[in-house]
Enzyme design. Structure first.
Site, PDB file in Angstrom:
ATOM      1  N   GLU A 221     -30.213  -7.114  -8.062  1.00  0.00           N
ATOM      2  CA  GLU A 221     -30.449  -8.547  -7.827  1.00  0.00           C
ATOM      3  C   GLU A 221     -29.641  -8.913  -6.582  1.00  0.00           C
ATOM      4  OE1 GLU A 221     -32.569 -10.287  -9.257  1.00  0.00           O
ATOM      5  OE2 GLU A 221     -32.939  -9.339 -11.185  1.00  0.00           O
ATOM      6  N   CYS A 255     -27.663 -17.391  -5.158  1.00  0.00           N
ATOM      7  CA  CYS A 255     -28.683 -16.549  -4.516  1.00  0.00           C
ATOM      8  C   CYS A 255     -30.006 -17.300  -4.440  1.00  0.00           C
ATOM      9  CB  CYS A 255     -28.853 -15.251  -5.287  1.00  0.00           C
ATOM     10  SG  CYS A 255     -29.223 -15.502  -7.022  1.00  0.00           S
TER      11      CYS A 255
HETATM   12  P1  NAP Z   1     -20.794  -8.363  -2.861  1.00  0.00           P
HETATM   13  O1  NAP Z   1     -19.756  -8.383  -1.847  1.00  0.00           O
HETATM   14  O2  NAP Z   1     -21.976  -7.484  -2.667  1.00  0.00           O
HETATM   15  O3  NAP Z   1     -20.058  -8.018  -4.249  1.00  0.00           O
HETATM   16  C1  NAP Z   1     -20.727  -7.894  -5.466  1.00  0.00           C
HETATM   17  C2  NAP Z   1     -20.018  -6.873  -6.339  1.00  0.00           C
HETATM   18  O4  NAP Z   1     -19.987  -5.600  -5.693  1.00  0.00           O
HETATM   19  C3  NAP Z   1     -18.562  -7.231  -6.616  1.00  0.00           C
HETATM   20  O5  NAP Z   1     -18.238  -6.791  -7.915  1.00  0.00           O
HETATM   21  C4  NAP Z   1     -17.808  -6.388  -5.579  1.00  0.00           C
HETATM   22  O6  NAP Z   1     -16.486  -6.077  -5.962  1.00  0.00           O
HETATM   23  C5  NAP Z   1     -18.651  -5.143  -5.557  1.00  0.00           C
HETATM   24  N1  NAP Z   1     -18.556  -4.383  -4.298  1.00  0.00           N
HETATM   25  C6  NAP Z   1     -18.250  -4.850  -3.071  1.00  0.00           C
HETATM   26  N2  NAP Z   1     -18.297  -3.847  -2.163  1.00  0.00           N
HETATM   27  C7  NAP Z   1     -18.643  -2.734  -2.853  1.00  0.00           C
HETATM   28  C8  NAP Z   1     -18.865  -1.382  -2.482  1.00  0.00           C
HETATM   29  N3  NAP Z   1     -18.759  -0.969  -1.223  1.00  0.00           N
HETATM   30  N4  NAP Z   1     -19.199  -0.506  -3.451  1.00  0.00           N
HETATM   31  C9  NAP Z   1     -19.325  -0.897  -4.741  1.00  0.00           C
HETATM   32  N5  NAP Z   1     -19.136  -2.170  -5.144  1.00  0.00           N
HETATM   33  C10 NAP Z   1     -18.810  -3.078  -4.218  1.00  0.00           C
HETATM   34  O7  NAP Z   1     -21.434  -9.791  -3.111  1.00  0.00           O
HETATM   35  P2  NAP Z   1     -20.674 -11.182  -3.226  1.00  0.00           P
HETATM   36  O8  NAP Z   1     -20.320 -11.626  -1.886  1.00  0.00           O
HETATM   37  O9  NAP Z   1     -19.616 -11.084  -4.252  1.00  0.00           O
HETATM   38  O10 NAP Z   1     -21.837 -12.095  -3.842  1.00  0.00           O
HETATM   39  C11 NAP Z   1     -22.684 -12.843  -3.071  1.00  0.00           C
HETATM   40  C12 NAP Z   1     -24.027 -12.180  -2.862  1.00  0.00           C
HETATM   41  O11 NAP Z   1     -24.653 -11.939  -4.118  1.00  0.00           O
HETATM   42  C13 NAP Z   1     -24.993 -13.047  -2.113  1.00  0.00           C
HETATM   43  O12 NAP Z   1     -25.706 -12.297  -1.160  1.00  0.00           O
HETATM   44  C14 NAP Z   1     -25.958 -13.537  -3.195  1.00  0.00           C
HETATM   45  O13 NAP Z   1     -27.216 -13.929  -2.728  1.00  0.00           O
HETATM   46  C15 NAP Z   1     -26.001 -12.369  -4.085  1.00  0.00           C
HETATM   47  N6  NAP Z   1     -26.434 -12.754  -5.438  1.00  0.00           N
HETATM   48  C16 NAP Z   1     -27.684 -12.381  -5.871  1.00  0.00           C
HETATM   49  C17 NAP Z   1     -28.133 -12.783  -7.115  1.00  0.00           C
HETATM   50  C18 NAP Z   1     -29.508 -12.408  -7.625  1.00  0.00           C
HETATM   51  O14 NAP Z   1     -29.729 -12.532  -8.826  1.00  0.00           O
HETATM   52  N7  NAP Z   1     -30.444 -11.971  -6.802  1.00  0.00           N
HETATM   53  C19 NAP Z   1     -27.304 -13.553  -7.919  1.00  0.00           C
HETATM   54  C20 NAP Z   1     -26.050 -13.923  -7.440  1.00  0.00           C
HETATM   55  C21 NAP Z   1     -25.636 -13.498  -6.203  1.00  0.00           C
HETATM   56  P3  NAP Z   1     -15.199  -6.673  -5.173  1.00  0.00           P
HETATM   57  O15 NAP Z   1     -15.183  -8.100  -5.432  1.00  0.00           O
HETATM   58  O16 NAP Z   1     -14.079  -5.958  -5.818  1.00  0.00           O
HETATM   59  O17 NAP Z   1     -15.396  -6.354  -3.727  1.00  0.00           O
END
Ligand code: NAP
Length: 438
Positions: A221, A255
């Site tokens: 997602e 999102c």
């Molecule tokens: P993110 O940076 O991708 O982080 C999401 C998760 O992945 C966190 O638990 C993060 O942990 C972990 N993570 C980060 N870097 C990683 C890596 N290299 N390898 C493995 N895991 C890793 O996203 P975010 O900034 O927190 O969230 C915002 C994004 O989520 C936006 O783009 C939004 O649109 C999207 N989103 C999508 C949906 C949907 O249902 N389509 C819903 C909500 C949000 P750490 O915090 O420890 O880095």
């Protein structure tokens, strides 16, 4: 290693958590796997545990969980409480429907009996973001668990307190919160049977690639830059009210937030005026106050990246602020831009753009790499005619895009793979097993 959480409104340190080393984390996976052996045996027992333990625990802890959420990532408290309540509704949906969702399906063939079973896969890793720290976990973990799987959660580091509280509320060895960084979580994918990831597109792509190497089931997602299309037949006042909610809820960090507002030329100035009225009414400030609708962004990093996007919009178009920002707060903003803007803005910024015909609206709506949800406002038949050509996982007419347990949730293109919720999403982490009996 440790994780420090910080209140994004006051900037104060909240707590320091000891991280799990890779061996500890692996032991948690083993613990969940051990518990899953008994858990998978009976759907009735699983439904009973959801009804008698998980749901009452969520109800008892609603205020505390909501408070931790608001402290850790800045969501206004009334929205945090609604998020916990929405997660309880998902429990209700599953309690009521799980028996039917996972029941074997009889198929008439040449066999004396043939049917499909929906068996659990084993242990599922849920890697979740901070923006809906309870709902996001609920959406991924509850269906996986009631299907008979164990779950290990790698939550976003900034909401580690929420993650551990969820483990306490669920209160079963089956559900384990891992306090690890993304790299460690990725290295553990080979020890689980599936990965549910919600987060940004680049991180999702790298996790899907890792899971692909091990041929693990994934549901992704990811990001979105959802269009909100206003046709000249729309009820403009309703559309403007919905635009403010759709764009500003969760401080603009959703999102499925409506991010690009495409407005038919004839009604452009009227819609803009009404949207400005709505944006100027919004209460901005301390997220712990019940009346606040827009609080701080979740972190300084998040604020910096949205500030850079605002600077870009200022260099290319007109940008109007509705209120003052301070600390990590960005007040509601309406920008007018006459060009394609493809980036996802994770903050309270609405970008308005004019279009002439419905065909042009569809073209602009589709001109992003994302395809999550689209909202179309206008005469029902006008709007519905456009649905087939919209490249998105979800299209809502005369409503903002939202998730409902009864309907599949998810995107196409760079917005994701697979679905959550409904009977379809709830079966993602099952083995659709064919049985042929002669
Ligand atoms: P993110 O940076 O991708 O982080 C999401 C998760 O992945 C966190 O638990 C993060 O942990 C972990 N993570 C980060 N870097 C990683 C890596 N290299 N390898 C493995 N895991 C890793 O996203 P975010 O900034 O927190 O969230 C915002 C994004 O989520 C936006 O783009 C939004 O649109 C999207 N989103 C999508 C949906 C949907 O249902 N389509 C819903 C909500 C949000 P750490 O915090 O420890 O880095």
């Amino acid at each position: 290693m440790s994780v420090v959480t910080r209140d994004p409104y006051s900037g104060k340190v909240l707590e320091t958590f000891e991280s799990d080393n890779p061996e500890n984390a692996l032991n948690k996976i083993r613990k969940s796997r051990e518990a899953q052996k008994a858990w998978k045996a009976s759907i009735d027992d699983r439904i009973g545990y959801f009804r008698e333990v998980i749901k009452p625990n969520f109800e008892k802890n609603t205020d505390e969980l909501a408070t931790i959420m608001t402290e850790e990532m800045g969501k206004p408290i009334s929205q945090s409480i609604s998020e916990v309540k929405k997660s309880i509704k998902l429990l209700d949906y599953l309690i009521e429907n799980a028996r039917e969702i996972y029941a074997s399906e009889e198929i008439k063939t040449d066999a004396s009996r043939s049917y499909i079973r929906f068996d659990p896969l084993g242990t599922i890793m849920c890697i979740e973001p901070w923006n809906f720290p309870v709902w996001q976990v609920a959406r991924a973990a509850f269906p996986a668990m009631i299907a008979g799987n164990g779950v290990v959660l790698k939550h976003a580091s900034i909401v580690t307190g929420v993650s551990l509280k969820l483990q306490e509320i669920i209160d079963s060895p089956l559900f384990q919160s891992l306090v690890v960084d993304g790299k460690t979580a990725t290295s553990l994918i080979k020890h689980v049977e599936g990965v549910a990831f919600t987060g940004s597109t680049p991180v999702g792509a790298s996790i899907a690639a890792e899971a692909g190497k091990e041929l693990k089931r994934v549901v992704m997602e990811l990001g979105g830059s959802d269009p909100f299309i206003i046709l000249d037949s729309a009820d403009l006042s309703k559309a403007a009210k919905a635009a403010a909610i759709g764009r500003l809820q969760n401080n603009g960090q959703s999102c499925i937030a409506s991010k690009r507002f495409l407005v038919q030329e004839k009604v452009y100035s009227d819609f803009k005026r009404l949207a400005e009225e709505e944006f100027s009414k919004v209460v901005v400030g301390d997220p712990m106050k019940k009346e606040t609708y827009v609080g701080p962004l979740s972190s300084e990093d998040q604020k910096r990246s949205v500030d850079a996007q605002i600077k870009y919009l200022q260099s290319k178009g007109k940008v109007k602020f509705f209120g003052e920002g301070n600390g990590n707060i960005i007040p509601p903003i309406i920008a007018e831009l006459d060009e394609n803007y493809q980036e996802e803005i994770f903050g309270p910024v609405a970008v308005l753009r004019k279009f002439d015909s419905k065909d042009e609206a569809v073209r602009i709506a589709n001109e992003t790499p994302f395809g999550l949800g689209t909202s179309i406002w206008g005469e029902k038949s006008d709007a519905e005619m456009m649905v087939g050509d919209i490249e998105a996982g979800m299209v809502f007419v005369n409503s903002i895009v939202f998730s409902d347990p009864r309907l599949p949730f998810g995107g196409i293109k760079k917005s994701g793979l697979g679905r959550e919720l409904s009977k379809y999403g709830s079966r993602e982490f099952t083995n659709m097993k064919t049985v042929w009996i002669n």
